[in-house]
Design a protein around this motif. Structure first.
Motif, PDB file in Angstrom:
ATOM      1  N   SER B 318      -4.760   4.051  -3.342  1.00 15.50           N
ATOM      2  CA  SER B 318      -5.792   4.609  -2.464  1.00 15.50           C
ATOM      3  C   SER B 318      -5.236   4.625  -1.041  1.00 15.50           C
ATOM      4  CB  SER B 318      -7.043   3.750  -2.533  1.00 15.50           C
ATOM      5  OG  SER B 318      -6.695   2.422  -2.186  1.00 15.50           O
ATOM      6  N   HIS B 320      -5.179   3.505   2.693  1.00  9.83           N
ATOM      7  CA  HIS B 320      -5.681   2.443   3.559  1.00  9.83           C
ATOM      8  C   HIS B 320      -5.108   2.624   4.951  1.00  9.83           C
ATOM      9  CE1 HIS B 320      -1.747   0.729   2.653  1.00  9.83           C
ATOM     10  NE2 HIS B 320      -1.895  -0.023   3.721  1.00  9.83           N
ATOM     11  N   GLU B 321      -5.785   2.004   5.915  1.00 10.24           N
ATOM     12  CA  GLU B 321      -5.348   2.166   7.286  1.00 10.24           C
ATOM     13  C   GLU B 321      -4.551   0.958   7.727  1.00 10.24           C
ATOM     14  OE1 GLU B 321      -8.394   3.613   9.883  1.00 10.24           O
ATOM     15  OE2 GLU B 321      -7.096   3.368  11.619  1.00 10.24           O
ATOM     16  N   ASP B 322      -3.464   1.225   8.436  1.00  4.49           N
ATOM     17  CA  ASP B 322      -2.608   0.145   8.877  1.00  4.49           C
ATOM     18  C   ASP B 322      -2.119   0.502  10.283  1.00  4.49           C
ATOM     19  OD1 ASP B 322      -0.904  -1.978   9.041  1.00  4.49           O
ATOM     20  OD2 ASP B 322       0.657  -1.065   7.802  1.00  4.49           O
ATOM     21  N   LEU B 326      -2.351   6.124   8.234  1.00  2.97           N
ATOM     22  CA  LEU B 326      -3.021   6.174   6.952  1.00  2.97           C
ATOM     23  C   LEU B 326      -1.937   6.200   5.890  1.00  2.97           C
ATOM     24  CD1 LEU B 326      -5.595   8.912   7.938  1.00  2.97           C
ATOM     25  CD2 LEU B 326      -6.055   6.474   7.651  1.00  2.97           C
ATOM     26  N   SER B 328      -0.732   5.622   1.772  1.00  3.98           N
ATOM     27  CA  SER B 328      -1.181   5.526   0.398  1.00  3.98           C
ATOM     28  C   SER B 328      -0.076   4.847  -0.401  1.00  3.98           C
ATOM     29  CB  SER B 328      -1.539   6.928  -0.087  1.00  3.98           C
ATOM     30  OG  SER B 328      -0.943   7.227  -1.274  1.00  3.98           O
ATOM     31  N   TRP B 330       0.535   0.942  -2.689  1.00  2.62           N
ATOM     32  CA  TRP B 330       0.057  -0.390  -3.079  1.00  2.62           C
ATOM     33  C   TRP B 330       0.877  -1.477  -2.393  1.00  2.62           C
ATOM     34  CZ3 TRP B 330      -4.514  -0.365  -4.584  1.00  2.62           C
ATOM     35  CH2 TRP B 330      -5.022   0.544  -5.526  1.00  2.62           C
ATOM     36  N   GLU B 333      -0.184  -1.926   1.114  1.00  7.93           N
ATOM     37  CA  GLU B 333      -1.522  -2.490   1.209  1.00  7.93           C
ATOM     38  C   GLU B 333      -1.507  -3.987   0.901  1.00  7.93           C
ATOM     39  OE1 GLU B 333      -4.355  -0.130  -0.807  1.00  7.93           O
ATOM     40  OE2 GLU B 333      -6.036  -1.470  -0.388  1.00  7.93           O
ATOM     41  N   GLU B 334      -0.668  -4.361  -0.066  1.00  9.41           N
ATOM     42  CA  GLU B 334      -0.610  -5.774  -0.463  1.00  9.41           C
ATOM     43  C   GLU B 334       0.433  -6.544   0.336  1.00  9.41           C
ATOM     44  OE1 GLU B 334       0.120  -5.328  -4.592  1.00  9.41           O
ATOM     45  OE2 GLU B 334      -1.881  -4.532  -5.006  1.00  9.41           O
TER      46      GLU B 334
END
Lengths: 324, 345
Positions: B318, B320-322, B326, B328, B330, B333-334
């Motif tokens: 998905s 996510h913003e960092d 933006l 996409s 995993w 994100e992790e």
């Protein structure tokens, strides 16, 4: 210093038109040493590809070598009879073209094309030639070479096809490879792979390469020395680091400044005013003088020869006599 | 960069979940006889982004990543399979008649190959005047002539060049004509599909400088498509990175180059040739872009990614913003990716 492998001296290539003669290459001189990669840069129409074609004897008529000499070691090759030149091509000088799809035959398998080339140049039977072909494909980094050798060109991706073309060029174990824009049709990510293969192969086989490209990035990555061409003349020759970091000729300076930098952001790119002259309207004196910002009176009258400075050779009056 | 930006904080162009599929199946009868299902090529896969007024948004990616398809979707040359494109708050799909015509006028395009995008049988003046006639932007022939001459002057050509044919110009000059034609419709938004990749670097510099000047003068918004990251860095305020039709990262330009978030962006950055010989090591890129007809499962980048794990193979990441980007991914994100990739070598 070692003897040059290829020596080009005052090469002039002309295209006769109905009334006038167009001079496409005007007194081009340079050397290529064994095992070295010499880059040829310049804009479209500067005569980079034409120099390559003249060396390997593939000038399109009515273009012809009007004067000057091309020496491959101690053999003069610019006036060889057709049959002798044909034997030299692929064996001592090989060529890699820009578009890998058009330089491979679409209706023959890779095996057919490689084996034919190998057997033309080396006395091998079918079995040995095939083994050699597989070995070549393996060397240029084609995975599962023994299986893929029976595939057709369309079954390969662009990058893989260019690897096959490199394998074909290496088949005759040439001393010199002329690579004409070998990475222009490819994506940057694949381009890096191909340059790497080319560099590695030349290093391993001690093959010299003349790398024709308009991409400074490729030059900086791959080459040992660079020749900068402008309007059919050599503007500057030198070590790649010198050309990139401290270009001498005003044209090279403009060219380097016009490439957007990845390291720092500038508000405006340096631009060279105007455009390269047409072949029928090359100005007298230095061909670059109308666009040059550092022009002196002499530039419009006399044509500068290649002047040797402590950084290489440059054809610019600014470097005549004392080095500024 | 632009003095008159963000008077209106609504984005000029808003692309929402845009997808485009092409039917690449065999003909119906063959399919029935051979018992094959229909096959689709997913050229653009749920792409969302927005462009603010006066901004330059760039799309980068390898061949086959869907850059040009997005350009064609935005100028309505092809229609999306799903998703929405909002220009100045209006949907291209639902607008009809006069309003649609105005929308089309406000969005113009510059193409890659200036040898193919100009009609060789038309005089330059007629080429540039066509949008003026088509949208009824001038009252008299005199007005048209004056506008054409002004535009030619703006793009660095002479007014009398309007009598010539395209073949009398070089590549760079033709691209200037193409720009003049795009400007003649008085657009707010220009879609530039690889406008300089057919040109030499010295000419490229001239065109890029011209595009910057015109942006300042007319307050234009650009969607700039290129595969050349150094050009993109020079031009763009924000950059979207495409891989196999999906947008993997959307970051402000400066940040993307300092701190790329997605592993694919890192790979692209590592592959840029070091033409300045700054000593930056170029990393070997592994593998090639897979076929969009049969893309890998989960995250489409996982077969080439060094940070991929089981989750990446199965589940599509998905967005996510960092820190303003933006992303996409995993792994990002992790927080499985080491933060300073540039020094790790």
């Amino acid at each position: 210093m070692t003897e040059p492998l290829l020596s080009v001296r005052d090469l002039v290539v002309e295209f006769p038109k109905r009334k006038i003669k167009l001079t496409a290459l005007d007194k081009v001189s340079f050397d290529i040493y064994p095992g070295e990669i010499l880059g040829m840069v310049g804009e479209s129409g500067a005569g980079k590809s034409l120099t390559g074609a003249a060396i390997i004897g593939l000038l399109e008529p009515p273009g012809h070598v009007a004067s000057g000499e091309i020496w491959l070691k101690d053999q003069r090759i610019d006036q060889l009879p057709y049959e002798q030149m044909r034997r030299l091509r692929g064996k001592r000088i090989a060529m890699i073209f820009q578009d890998p799809l058009t330089s491979l035959n679409p209706i023959l398998t890779i095996a057919d094309q490689l084996i034919e080339t190998i057997q033309t140049h080396l006395p091998l039977n079918d079995k040995d030639a095939r083994a050699r072909a597989v070995q070549l494909l393996d060397e240029v980094g084609i995975p599962a070479a023994s299986k893929r050798i029976d595939d057709y060109p369309h079954q390969f991706s662009g990058g893989m096809r260019q690897r096959v073309v490199i394998a074909l060029a290496l088949a005759g174990e040439p001393e010199l490879i002329i690579a004409d824009e070998p990475t222009t049709a490819l994506d940057v990510s694949v381009q890096a792979q191909i340059i790497d293969v080319l560099k590695r192969m030349c290093h391993e086989h001690k093959t010299a390469v003349m790398l024709v490209t308009h991409d400074m990035g490729v030059i900086a990555e791959a080459c040992d020395r660079v020749a900068v061409m402008y309007a059919g003349r050599v503007a500057e020759i030198g070590e790649v680091r010198q050309i990139v970091k401290r270009p001498q000729h005003p044209y090279t300076q403009g060219l380097m400044g016009s490439i957007p930098s990845i390291v720092e952001r500038v508000e405006r790119l340096t631009q060279i005013p105007g455009s390269m002259p047409r072949l029928d309207a090359i100005p007298s004196g230095c061909a670059f003088n109308p666009r040059c910002t550092q022009k002196i009176a002499r530039c419009t009258q006399d044509r500068p020869e290649l002047i040797t400075t402590d950084q290489g050779q440059v054809s610019c009056w600014l470097y005549d006599g004392e080095t500024p | 960069m632009n003095s008159f930006t963000s008077i209106n904080d609504k984005p000029l162009l808003d692309v929402k979940n845009l997808s485009c599929h092409f039917d690449v199946s065999k003909p119906w009868l063959n399919r029935v006889i051979e018992g094959e299902p229909q096959r689709f090529l997913t050229a653009v896969d749920q792409v969302s982004f927005s462009i603010n007024r006066g901004e330059t948004f760039a799309l980068v990616g390898e061949s086959g990543s869907g850059k040009s398809t997005i350009a064609k979707l935005i100028v309505d040359l092809i229609h999306p399979s799903s998703g929405e494109i909002l220009f100045d708050g209006q949907s291209l799909k639902n607008t009809r008649g006069e309003a649609f015509k105005t929308l089309r006028r406000r969005i113009q395009m510059i193409f890659q190959d200036p040898f193919a995008s100009l009609n060789p049988r038309w005089r330059v003046g007629d080429i540039i005047a066509e949008p003026i006639h088509a949208f009824g932007l001038a009252k008299s022939q005199n007005d048209v002539r004056r506008t054409v001459e002004e535009l030619l002057d703006k793009v660095g050509l002479a007014g009398r060049d309007r009598h010539k044919y395209p073949h009398e110009f070089s590549g760079g000059q033709r691209q200037r004509i193409a720009i003049a034609r795009a400007l003649s419709a008085q657009p707010d938004f220009l879609v530039c599909d690889e406008p300089t990749s057919a040109l030499d670097v010295s000419v490229q510099a001239q065109i890029l400088n011209l595009m910057r000047d015109l942006q300042d003068e007319f307050g234009l918004t650009y969607l700039f498509i290129s595969h050349d990251l150094s050009v993109v860095k020079h031009m763009a305020d924000r950059i979207g990175v495409l891989y196999l039709g999906s947008m993997v990262e959307n970051s402000p330009s400066d940040q993307l180059f300092i701190q790329p978030a997605h592993p694919y962006t890192r790979m692209l950055l590592d592959a840029i040739p070091d033409h300045e010989m700054s000593g930056r090591r170029r990393k070997q890129v592994t593998g090639e872009i897979p076929s969009p007809i049969d893309p890998p499962s989960g995250c489409t980048f996982h077969p080439r990614c060094e940070f991929a794990d089981e989750k990446c193979k199965q589940k599509r990441p998905s967005i996510h913003e960092d820190q303003g980007s933006l992303v996409s991914c995993w792994a990002s994100e992790e927080k499985r990716i080491p933060t300073t990739p540039k020094d790790s070598q």
